[in-house]
Structures are given as structure tokens and as C-alpha cells.
Design a protein around this motif. Structure first.
Motif, PDB file in Angstrom:
ATOM      1  N   GLU A   1     -13.565 -15.154  -1.074  1.00  0.00           N
ATOM      2  CA  GLU A   1     -14.957 -15.253  -0.384  1.00  0.00           C
ATOM      3  C   GLU A   1     -16.040 -14.946  -1.168  1.00  0.00           C
ATOM      4  O   GLU A   1     -17.235 -14.743  -0.787  1.00  0.00           O
TER       5      GLU A   1
ATOM      6  N   HIS B   1     -16.167 -11.741  -2.788  1.00  0.00           N
ATOM      7  CA  HIS B   1     -16.886 -10.022  -2.854  1.00  0.00           C
ATOM      8  C   HIS B   1     -15.993  -9.647  -4.077  1.00  0.00           C
ATOM      9  O   HIS B   1     -15.014 -10.053  -4.825  1.00  0.00           O
TER      10      HIS B   1
ATOM     11  N   ILE C   1     -16.496  -1.833   2.194  1.00  0.00           N
ATOM     12  CA  ILE C   1     -15.309  -1.715   3.155  1.00  0.00           C
ATOM     13  C   ILE C   1     -14.199  -1.234   2.307  1.00  0.00           C
ATOM     14  O   ILE C   1     -13.927  -1.522   1.135  1.00  0.00           O
TER      15      ILE C   1
ATOM     16  N   LYS D   1     -18.949   1.575   5.350  1.00  0.00           N
ATOM     17  CA  LYS D   1     -19.188   0.998   6.441  1.00  0.00           C
ATOM     18  C   LYS D   1     -18.249   0.622   7.397  1.00  0.00           C
ATOM     19  O   LYS D   1     -18.612   0.818   8.665  1.00  0.00           O
ATOM     20  N   HIS D   2     -16.975   0.517   6.763  1.00  0.00           N
ATOM     21  CA  HIS D   2     -16.058   0.356   7.837  1.00  0.00           C
ATOM     22  C   HIS D   2     -14.690   0.496   7.002  1.00  0.00           C
ATOM     23  O   HIS D   2     -14.365   0.106   5.895  1.00  0.00           O
TER      24      HIS D   2
ATOM     25  N   GLN E   1     -11.340 -10.664   9.933  1.00  0.00           N
ATOM     26  CA  GLN E   1     -12.125 -10.908  11.202  1.00  0.00           C
ATOM     27  C   GLN E   1     -12.295  -9.444  11.620  1.00  0.00           C
ATOM     28  O   GLN E   1     -13.597  -9.277  12.410  1.00  0.00           O
TER      29      GLN E   1
ATOM     30  N   SER F   1     -12.580  -6.511   9.868  1.00  0.00           N
ATOM     31  CA  SER F   1     -13.478  -5.879   9.031  1.00  0.00           C
ATOM     32  C   SER F   1     -14.954  -6.161   9.544  1.00  0.00           C
ATOM     33  O   SER F   1     -15.772  -5.446   9.192  1.00  0.00           O
ATOM     34  N   ARG F   2     -15.143  -7.182  10.023  1.00  0.00           N
ATOM     35  CA  ARG F   2     -16.630  -7.467  10.609  1.00  0.00           C
ATOM     36  C   ARG F   2     -17.088  -7.002  11.937  1.00  0.00           C
ATOM     37  O   ARG F   2     -17.850  -7.122  12.442  1.00  0.00           O
ATOM     38  N   THR F   3     -15.865  -6.439  12.571  1.00  0.00           N
ATOM     39  CA  THR F   3     -16.070  -5.752  14.072  1.00  0.00           C
ATOM     40  C   THR F   3     -16.041  -4.378  13.813  1.00  0.00           C
ATOM     41  O   THR F   3     -14.865  -3.712  14.037  1.00  0.00           O
TER      42      THR F   3
ATOM     43  N   THR G   1     -12.295 -10.681  18.268  1.00  0.00           N
ATOM     44  CA  THR G   1     -12.648 -11.801  17.186  1.00  0.00           C
ATOM     45  C   THR G   1     -12.552 -13.172  17.516  1.00  0.00           C
ATOM     46  O   THR G   1     -13.069 -14.143  16.678  1.00  0.00           O
TER      47      THR G   1
END
Length: 338
Positions: A23, A25, A79, A120-121, A230, A232-234, A311
């Protein structure tokens, strides 16, 4: 985005790192290359990751607090996906100290590093084994998990609890995910699918525990990785639940922390699992039926409802497809080595 992933020489860590790299990153992989199983397999995984320009490998143990802290301070990840651990229910009976050292002390060391460099997470791997002696199915994230039947489960449950305290004390947004019997290409040699395929191709007997009267919520590796990405974005927010999730949510009332199952909620009897392997190989298994082993449970069955609510995703790879993919990989991997 900068992502730190622990355990990138391992099965799930390798696939997760590869997905984030694909992706675009930047991924920092942290792994100690322990000899719990064949190091050749671990090095082959990392060789693939090192072919990506955005991958950086750090070789070190979780017990090395100084190196962990230095890695976090140097790369300042947005992350963090903590997958490194001493795995295996049965091995935890033979070598319990390895589990305390890696899964408890190691997780503590990472959290200590992150309290001074808050991402952030933080996403932290747990296991379906924490449900232990629960007899209410399906396993829901809000169920009590105070009855572990293996030290492995106890150490992973401890990791959840410790991460919750750090999430609250130092405002580290944290999601713990509980895996259910992960399988697929590049899997571990100590896992049932790998052992069964290996022995069946050699014409050897396979050991079937619980006299075959067991079932597992098998989850294909690509579905596990999709769930991680999924989630990781929540990012959890303290004291709030998604209005669409409601009572399903495991969000903490005092910390930005939640726990989520990653599984499809489709248990498969062990004997059906073996039949699917026989069909993929075109080989009939020679079976030795054995009683349950200490630390094992008879059945696992996840509720995937919270994962879907958060998600929109539920693991759905058919077992036959996943096993076929593993067999193809296994044969190619061993052909390359010969």
C-alpha cells in the motif's frame, strides 16, 4: 505513513508487513529470529520483505528494552502492530518461561517505549485461547475471559490487561485483536495444516487429537491481514461507542481501548478439515486417534459481529480455497529448497 510491526519474520507479521508495503507505507520490522521453528523459513520471509524499498529490518528480542525504545524513538511510527510473541499452546507447557519473557515482559517493554512516543494507533495481537473454559457460543468480546486453560492464553490475556492500563494512563489508542486458528501460505511448521500436509505427503500417520471430535473457527491469513488493516483505521476513543455498534462494542469506559475478534464465525469439524486436505492432496490420511492434550479446548467459535460493525468486513475465504493455496505454496517452497 510509518508503521512499526513486531514479528515480521513470523507468519502473520510477514503477511501484514507485505500488505502495508504494497500500500506504499514505510514499514519497520522488528524480530528476534528465535529458533522455535526452522529459521530458514523466517529468513525467506524477511528476504521477500527486504525486496521492498520502504522496508527496514531491526533484529532484536522484545526483551531488549533499550533496542525497542531506540527503534521507536528513531522511526517514530504512526501505527504500531505488535505481533511478535512466543506462540503455541502445547509448547507453553514445556517451556513456560519463554512465554512470560516474551509475551508479558516483551509487551511491557514495548508499551514503556510507546508511553514516551505515543502512536496514532497501537494494534496488539491476542488469541481465541483467552476464552479458555467459556462454554457460551459464539465467543463475544464482552464475555468474561478469566478462565485460561493454558499458560499461553494467560500471557496473552495479561497483555490485553496491561495494554488497557497503558492506554488509559498514557492515552495510547489501542485495539487488541483475537485471532482464531490462522492458516495459509508461509504458515508455521508447528501448526496442524503444515504438519498434516507434510506427513501425508511422506506417507506418515497424522496425529488427530480429541479423537477427532473438535472444531475450529479456521481463518485464512489474507482475511486476518484485511481485518488488521481495516481495524488500523478505526481508532478507539475513550468512553465512546459507535452508535451503530451499540451493546456489541467492547470499548473501554475509561481508556481508548477495545478488543475485537478476527474470524468468520464458521467453525469446521476437525475431521472435515482433514478431508479437505485429503481432497487437495489427492492422498488419504493415515490417522492415529489420540485424546485431548492438556491446554486444548474442544471448540472455538467467534462472533464476527463487532468486526463487521466497525469495518464492514467479515472473513470469508472458503476453507477449500485456503487449503489449496497452502498446498500450492508448500509444494513450491519445498521444490525450491530441493
Amino acid at each position: 505513513m510509518s508503521v512499526l510491526i513486531t514479528g515480521t519474520a513470523g507468519f502473520i507479521g510477514f503477511h501484514t508487513a507485505k500488505r502495508f508495503l504494497e500500500e506504499g507505507h514505510k514499514v519497520v520490522g522488528y524480530d528476534g529470529f528465535t529458533d522455535y521453528y526452522d529459521l530458514t523459513l523466517k529468513h525467506k520471509r524477511v528476504e521477500i520483505l527486504e525486496s521492498y524499498e520502504n522496508f527496514t529490518s531491526v533484529v532484536g528480542m522484545l526483551e531488549n528494552a533499550h533496542l525497542l525504545t531506540e527503534t521507536v524513538e528513531t522511526h517514530k511510527p504512526e501505527i504500531v502492530v505488535h505481533l511478535a510473541a512466543q506462540a503455541g499452546v502445547r509448547y507453553s507447557i514445556e517451556n513456560p518461561s519463554a512465554y512470560i519473557s516474551s509475551n508479558v515482559q516483551g509487551t511491557f517493554n514495548l508499551l514503556e517505549a510507546l508511553r514516551h512516543n505515543v502512536p496514532k494507533h497501537l494494534l496488539l495481537a491476542s488469541t481465541s485461547s483467552v476464552y479458555g473454559g467459556n462454554t457460551v457460543f459464539p465467543f463475544e468480546e464482552t464475555a468474561r475471559v478469566g478462565f485460561p486453560v493454558s499458560l499461553y492464553a494467560a500471557t496473552k490475556s495479561a497483555g490485553e490487561a496491561i495494554s488497557h492500563s497503558y492506554a488509559g494512563l498514557f492515552d495510547i489508542p489501542t485495539t487488541c485483536f483475537r485471532f482464531f486458528t490462522v492458516y495459509g501460505p508461509w504458515g508455521r511448521p508447528d501448526m496442524a495444516l503444515f504438519k498434516f500436509v507434510d506427513r501425508m505427503l511422506r506417507g506418515e500417520e497424522i496425529e488427530v487429537y480429541g479423537n477427532g471430535a473438535m472444531s475450529r473457527d479456521f481463518t485464512y491469513i489474507d482475511d486476518i491481514v484485511e481485518g488488521i488493516v481495516q481495524l488500523s483505521r478505526t481508532v478507539p476513543v475513550v468512553g465512546t461507542g459507535d452508535s451503530e455498534v451499540g451493546e456489541l462494542d467492547s470499548i473501554s469506559p475509561v481508556a481508548p481501548w477495545r478488543v475485537v475478534n478476527i474470524a468468520g464465525g464458521q467453525p469446521v469439524p476437525l475431521m472435515s478439515f482433514i478431508t479437505a486436505i485429503e481432497n487437495a492432496l489427492g492422498v488419504e490420511a493415515k490417522k492415529t486417534m489420540l485424546p485431548m492434550q492438556a491446554g486444548d479446548v474442544t471448540d472455538t467459535l467467534a462472533s464476527p459481529e463487532l468486526l463487521e460493525a466497525l469495518t464492514g468486513f467479515i472473513p470469508n475465504t472458503p476453507l477449500e480455497e485456503g487449503i489449496s493455496n497452502f498446498v500450492d505454496w508448500y509444494q513450491e517452497y519445498h521444490d525450491d529448497r530441493n
